[in-house]
Design a protein around this motif. Structure first.
Motif, PDB file in Angstrom:
ATOM      1  N   SER A  13       1.012  -1.190   0.089  1.00 45.54           N
ATOM      2  CA  SER A  13       0.032  -0.033  -0.264  1.00 45.54           C
ATOM      3  C   SER A  13       0.777   1.216  -0.001  1.00 45.54           C
ATOM      4  CB  SER A  13      -0.989  -0.014   1.224  1.00 45.54           C
ATOM      5  OG  SER A  13      -0.307   0.080   2.260  1.00 45.54           O
ATOM      6  N   ASN A  14       2.139   0.989   0.387  1.00 49.18           N
ATOM      7  CA  ASN A  14       2.829   2.392   0.338  1.00 49.18           C
ATOM      8  C   ASN A  14       3.672   2.526  -1.027  1.00 49.18           C
ATOM      9  OD1 ASN A  14       5.023   0.390   0.423  1.00 49.18           O
ATOM     10  ND2 ASN A  14       6.029   1.060   2.302  1.00 49.18           N
ATOM     11  N   VAL A 186       1.521  -2.597   6.112  1.00 50.01           N
ATOM     12  CA  VAL A 186       1.410  -3.063   4.524  1.00 50.01           C
ATOM     13  C   VAL A 186       1.320  -4.618   4.570  1.00 50.01           C
ATOM     14  CG1 VAL A 186       2.766  -1.167   4.116  1.00 50.01           C
ATOM     15  CG2 VAL A 186       3.907  -3.124   4.320  1.00 50.01           C
ATOM     16  N   GLY A 209      -6.153  -3.350   2.051  1.00 48.73           N
ATOM     17  CA  GLY A 209      -4.854  -2.973   1.436  1.00 48.73           C
ATOM     18  C   GLY A 209      -3.665  -3.746   2.038  1.00 48.73           C
TER      19      GLY A 209
END
Ligand code: NAP
Length: 318
Positions: A13-14, A186, A209
């Motif tokens: 997600s990053n 994440v 996510g």
């Protein structure tokens, strides 16, 4: 020239890319770790999973240094994961726990740093799982993993880890972290295989996510399943292997990959490592994934280990 690596990646997600196949290293002894990591790099692995408690970070760091010096791979092509040990969960100890790992890995940063489990134990120097004279685990009921998370976030802000995540967390525990998070987790690294399919947790993570990594995907045959069923010899898994002309291990590793998860099989055997990497050459049909789902018996192969945390307020299977 750096070796080519064509394996699949998952996007976190990053925005970071995590190779979907990694080398698990629990139970790889210090004297075995350099050769194992080098063989994995030669087989195309770029994702290595370790932890402070595995007691092999120093040798893994040595192997990384050597493969970079030999020009086989660049640091930025590697995805190195390690974990905050549970005796370092209290906020004032997080940095100390992190730096121990970073120093042993001989790196400037790691790619992903995970809280190993929400269940803190008391800190006693050189005792990863401290016990009293009766052999009972000295759990720490005062540490809230949400406070641990706030310290983990500082490591991202300082560039010491590129991303942060959790391991062995349940839905409620992840919700609590998400509620306060400046940097969202994440990844959640969990036990997952057809005897323990974790459908609700996987769907929950994916809806938020959060990429799931499956551990003990082969049922951890070399340790935890003493006396329990051996998933590598399950008739359904074996028959599916024959159908796809693949080994049972390849079917079991393809299963979480089909479900959008990463996998980190432990291996010391270069032939197994190559075989495991070949799971990207085929796919299971939705029907066959369903047949594997149907093997679910909600069995943790690590039950014996988790039992010691039964009374912990943050026991993740409550
Ligand atoms: N976050 C956590 O709490 C947690 C907990 C457990 C594990 N993990 C991580 O997940 C990793 C994997 O889980 P695991 O170590 O429990 O067990 P696993 O990956 O399910 O099983 C490892 C065993 O499978 C064998 N194996 C590997 N490839 C094979 C193949 N192609 N054919 C037949 N056998 C094969 C290995 O033997 P050879 O060495 O002979 O190949 C080893 O005995 C760990 O090493 C660790 O990095 C994390």
């Amino acid at each position: 020239m750096a070796a080519q690596n064509s394996q699949a990646c998952l996007v976190l997600s990053n925005g970071m890319k995590m190779p979907q196949m990694g080398l698990g290293t629990w139970m790889i002894k210090p004297h075995e770790a350099v050769a194992a990591v080098k063989a994995a790099i030669d087989a195309g692995y770029r994702h290595i999973d370790t932890a402070y408690v595995y007691d092999n970070e120093e040798q893994i760091g040595q192997a990384i240094k050597e493969v970079i010096a030999e020009g086989k791979v660049k640091r930025e092509e590697l995805f190195i994961v390690t974990k905050l040990a549970i005796q370092y969960l209290s906020p004032e100890r997080v940095r100390e726990g992190f730096y121990k790992s970073l120093k042993m890995l001989q790196l400037d940063y790691v790619d992903l740093y995970l809280i190993h489990s929400p269940t803190a134990v008391q800190y006693i120097e050189d005792h990863p799982l401290p016990t009293n004279e009766k052999g009972e685990l000295l759990i720490d009921v005062d540490v809230d993993y949400v406070d641990t998370w706030k310290e983990m976030e500082k490591l991202v802000d300082e560039g010491l880890t590129r991303s942060i995540g959790v391991s062995n967390f349940n839905e409620k525990q992840i919700e609590r972290v998400l509620h306060v998070a400046k940097h969202k987790p994440v990844n959640n690294q969990i036990e997952l295989n057809p005897y323990f399919i974790r459908q609700q947790l996987v769907s929950f993570c994916q809806s938020k996510g959060i990429v799931v990594t499956s551990y003990s995907s082969l049922g951890a045959p070399d340790k935890a399943s003493e006396g329990g069923p051996d998933i590598l010899s399950d008739p359904v898994v074996k028959a599916m292997g024959e159908k796809y002309n693949r080994s049972p291990a390849q079917i079991l590793l393809r299963y979480p990959v089909n479900r959008g998860c990463a996998v980190i099989p432990k291996s010391l055997n270069p032939e197994h490592m190559k075989e495991n990497m070949k799971i990207f050459e085929f796919e299971l049909s939705a029907e066959d994934v369903k047949s594997l789902d149907d093997l679910n018996i909600n069995l943790s192969q690590l039950k014996k280990f988790w039992i010691t945390f039964n009374d912990h307020p943050h026991y993740p299977f409550a």
